[in-house]
Structures are given as C-alpha cells and as structure tokens.
Scaffold this motif. Structure first.
Motif, PDB file in Angstrom:
ATOM      1  N   SER A  63      30.929   3.219  -2.954  1.00 21.04           N
ATOM      2  CA  SER A  63      30.780   2.011  -2.148  1.00 21.04           C
ATOM      3  C   SER A  63      30.476   2.434  -0.715  1.00 21.04           C
ATOM      4  CB  SER A  63      32.047   1.157  -2.193  1.00 21.04           C
ATOM      5  OG  SER A  63      33.151   1.869  -1.678  1.00 21.04           O
ATOM      6  N   LEU A  64      29.614   1.670  -0.090  1.00 22.94           N
ATOM      7  CA  LEU A  64      29.224   1.884   1.299  1.00 22.94           C
ATOM      8  C   LEU A  64      29.506   0.575   2.027  1.00 22.94           C
ATOM      9  CD1 LEU A  64      27.646   3.347   3.619  1.00 22.94           C
ATOM     10  CD2 LEU A  64      25.592   2.309   2.653  1.00 22.94           C
ATOM     11  N   THR A  65      30.424   0.610   2.984  1.00 20.59           N
ATOM     12  CA  THR A  65      30.766  -0.596   3.736  1.00 20.59           C
ATOM     13  C   THR A  65      30.291  -0.425   5.171  1.00 20.59           C
ATOM     14  OG1 THR A  65      32.709  -0.941   2.336  1.00 20.59           O
ATOM     15  CG2 THR A  65      32.631  -2.145   4.414  1.00 20.59           C
ATOM     16  N   VAL A  66      29.579  -1.430   5.662  1.00 25.52           N
ATOM     17  CA  VAL A  66      29.092  -1.447   7.040  1.00 25.52           C
ATOM     18  C   VAL A  66      29.624  -2.708   7.717  1.00 25.52           C
ATOM     19  CG1 VAL A  66      27.013  -0.119   6.516  1.00 25.52           C
ATOM     20  CG2 VAL A  66      26.913  -2.601   6.431  1.00 25.52           C
ATOM     21  N   TRP A  67      29.732  -2.679   9.039  1.00 26.11           N
ATOM     22  CA  TRP A  67      30.203  -3.837   9.780  1.00 26.11           C
ATOM     23  C   TRP A  67      29.072  -4.375  10.627  1.00 26.11           C
ATOM     24  CZ3 TRP A  67      33.506  -0.512   7.741  1.00 26.11           C
ATOM     25  CH2 TRP A  67      34.763  -0.970   7.339  1.00 26.11           C
ATOM     26  N   GLY A  68      29.021  -5.696  10.744  1.00 23.33           N
ATOM     27  CA  GLY A  68      28.005  -6.350  11.556  1.00 23.33           C
ATOM     28  C   GLY A  68      28.016  -7.839  11.271  1.00 23.33           C
ATOM     29  N   SER A  69      26.927  -8.498  11.578  1.00 15.95           N
ATOM     30  CA  SER A  69      26.809  -9.925  11.314  1.00 15.95           C
ATOM     31  C   SER A  69      26.894 -10.165   9.807  1.00 15.95           C
ATOM     32  CB  SER A  69      25.469 -10.439  11.844  1.00 15.95           C
ATOM     33  OG  SER A  69      25.256 -11.766  11.400  1.00 15.95           O
ATOM     34  N   SER A  70      27.694 -11.136   9.412  1.00 16.24           N
ATOM     35  CA  SER A  70      27.851 -11.406   7.977  1.00 16.24           C
ATOM     36  C   SER A  70      26.579 -11.972   7.358  1.00 16.24           C
ATOM     37  CB  SER A  70      29.013 -12.368   7.737  1.00 16.24           C
ATOM     38  OG  SER A  70      28.751 -13.629   8.340  1.00 16.24           O
ATOM     39  N   SER A  71      25.716 -12.546   8.178  1.00 14.14           N
ATOM     40  CA  SER A  71      24.503 -13.142   7.627  1.00 14.14           C
ATOM     41  C   SER A  71      23.330 -12.167   7.550  1.00 14.14           C
ATOM     42  CB  SER A  71      24.098 -14.367   8.442  1.00 14.14           C
ATOM     43  OG  SER A  71      23.778 -13.987   9.768  1.00 14.14           O
ATOM     44  N   CYS A  72      23.402 -11.048   8.270  1.00 15.28           N
ATOM     45  CA  CYS A  72      22.301 -10.088   8.198  1.00 15.28           C
ATOM     46  C   CYS A  72      22.770  -8.683   8.574  1.00 15.28           C
ATOM     47  CB  CYS A  72      21.106 -10.522   9.041  1.00 15.28           C
ATOM     48  SG  CYS A  72      21.467 -10.968  10.736  1.00 15.28           S
ATOM     49  N   ALA A  73      23.603  -8.129   7.707  1.00 18.66           N
ATOM     50  CA  ALA A  73      24.129  -6.779   7.928  1.00 18.66           C
ATOM     51  C   ALA A  73      23.052  -5.733   7.634  1.00 18.66           C
ATOM     52  CB  ALA A  73      25.330  -6.549   7.010  1.00 18.66           C
ATOM     53  N   ASN A  74      23.207  -4.554   8.241  1.00 13.16           N
ATOM     54  CA  ASN A  74      22.337  -3.429   7.891  1.00 13.16           C
ATOM     55  C   ASN A  74      22.457  -3.182   6.393  1.00 13.16           C
ATOM     56  OD1 ASN A  74      21.681  -3.090  10.571  1.00 13.16           O
ATOM     57  ND2 ASN A  74      23.184  -1.497  10.914  1.00 13.16           N
ATOM     58  N   PHE A  75      21.385  -2.715   5.776  1.00 13.21           N
ATOM     59  CA  PHE A  75      21.387  -2.484   4.329  1.00 13.21           C
ATOM     60  C   PHE A  75      20.757  -1.138   4.008  1.00 13.21           C
ATOM     61  CE2 PHE A  75      17.472  -4.602   5.419  1.00 13.21           C
ATOM     62  CZ  PHE A  75      16.517  -3.913   4.704  1.00 13.21           C
ATOM     63  N   PRO A  76      21.125  -0.531   2.873  1.00 16.08           N
ATOM     64  CA  PRO A  76      20.524   0.744   2.479  1.00 16.08           C
ATOM     65  C   PRO A  76      19.050   0.545   2.110  1.00 16.08           C
ATOM     66  CG  PRO A  76      22.517   0.292   1.212  1.00 16.08           C
ATOM     67  CD  PRO A  76      22.177  -0.947   1.958  1.00 16.08           C
ATOM     68  N   SER A  77      18.175   1.225   2.825  1.00 12.93           N
ATOM     69  CA  SER A  77      16.740   1.138   2.525  1.00 12.93           C
ATOM     70  C   SER A  77      16.248   2.372   1.787  1.00 12.93           C
ATOM     71  CB  SER A  77      15.933   0.939   3.805  1.00 12.93           C
ATOM     72  OG  SER A  77      16.130   2.035   4.679  1.00 12.93           O
ATOM     73  N   ALA A  78      17.051   3.442   1.799  1.00 13.39           N
ATOM     74  CA  ALA A  78      16.699   4.664   1.066  1.00 13.39           C
ATOM     75  C   ALA A  78      17.984   5.406   0.708  1.00 13.39           C
ATOM     76  CB  ALA A  78      15.789   5.565   1.905  1.00 13.39           C
ATOM     77  N   ILE A  79      18.046   5.888  -0.524  1.00 15.30           N
ATOM     78  CA  ILE A  79      19.168   6.702  -0.982  1.00 15.30           C
ATOM     79  C   ILE A  79      18.568   7.914  -1.673  1.00 15.30           C
ATOM     80  CG2 ILE A  79      21.203   6.819  -2.458  1.00 15.30           C
ATOM     81  CD1 ILE A  79      21.446   3.765  -2.110  1.00 15.30           C
ATOM     82  N   ASP A  80      18.838   9.090  -1.115  1.00 18.80           N
ATOM     83  CA  ASP A  80      18.239  10.323  -1.619  1.00 18.80           C
ATOM     84  C   ASP A  80      19.341  11.272  -2.078  1.00 18.80           C
ATOM     85  OD1 ASP A  80      16.466  12.402  -2.142  1.00 18.80           O
ATOM     86  OD2 ASP A  80      16.451  13.080  -0.071  1.00 18.80           O
ATOM     87  N   TRP A  81      19.426  11.484  -3.388  1.00 15.46           N
ATOM     88  CA  TRP A  81      20.411  12.410  -3.955  1.00 15.46           C
ATOM     89  C   TRP A  81      19.786  13.786  -4.049  1.00 15.46           C
ATOM     90  CZ3 TRP A  81      25.432  11.432  -4.891  1.00 15.46           C
ATOM     91  CH2 TRP A  81      25.838  10.098  -4.898  1.00 15.46           C
TER      92      TRP A  81
END
Length: 141
Positions: A63-81
């Motif tokens: 799980s990845l939790t970020v804090w910010g505006s509840s209506s438009c939080a930052n989101f993962p745009s790339a995940i590289d394993w």
C-alpha cells in the motif's frame, strides 16, 4: 464521478495511456484513508505526513498512502520493479492535471500488486513526487 470518467477514458484509450501511465492499470484499488495496518499516528516527528508504504496481504501487495487534497491527490503514474541481487521498486507520483481541488488535507491509499519474484522479500522502495526534489525512500522487510 471523476474516477469513473477517468477509468472509462483509460479503458477506451488504453493503448495511448499505457506509455504515459494510466492509474487504473497500475493500481488494483484506491481509497480515502489509511490501510488497517497503518500506525495510529502516521505523522513524522516534525508533524508533517510522510509517504506511507506498507506490506499488505501476506506480502503479495503493498500500500502507498499519500496526503493531499481528497479530491485530487497525487497518484502513481509509473511503477518500475527492478530485481537483481536485491529487490527494488521505483514509484513515480504525478499530480492530477487541470482539476479543481478541495482545500482539505487527507490520506489516499493505493494498493499495488507485487510481482511473484519479489513477494515476501525485503524490498527497497523509492517514491519520487511530482515536485522537483520530492523523494522518499524506505525498506520493507
């Protein structure tokens, strides 16, 4: 409604978004709040929330939790394993474009599947934010 609209656009234009990182293809689930196994007070000693990364479901997801505006939080745009002598994952966060955001401050959690080769192992996690210099590193063991 925006999430539904974004999901429909991602499905319809899936090939187009594959290279730019559509969140619905990277994230299995997202919700407002923190995961059940989050610490009671996830704030750092200086009172500011850190990015919170935790194992979920017997180390088959994180799980990845970020804090910010509840209506438009930052989101993962790339995940590289990357796997080699050690397991590493690099997660890039992106800010939503051209959205009106509420002036609140809330956690949003994203659930990400872990590749089988990295499940249960110690994983070095690096999260890079949308602002220059935004970088968070932790180890899940």
């Amino acid at each position: 409604m925006r999430l539904l609209r974004r999901s429909i656009v991602c499905v319809v234009l899936g090939g187009l978004f594959f290279t730019t990182g559509c969140t619905t293809s990277l994230v299995e689930e997202s919700f407002l709040g923190t995961p059940e196994n989050a610490p009671a007070d996830p704030l750092s000693p200086n009172g500011a929330p850190d990015i919170l990364v935790l194992w979920q479901e017997d180390k088959t997801k994180l799980s990845l939790t970020v804090w910010g505006s509840s209506s438009c939080a930052n989101f993962p745009s790339a995940i590289d394993w990357n796997t080699g002598s050690s397991n590493r994952v690099n997660i890039t966060l992106e800010a939503p474009a051209d959205e009106v955001c509420t002036a609140d401050f809330a956690p949003k959690t994203y659930i990400v599947a872990v590749p089988q080769r990295a499940q249960g192992a110690s994983v070095d996690v690096t999260v890079t934010g949308p602002q220059k210099g935004d970088r968070f590193t932790t180890v899940l063991s």
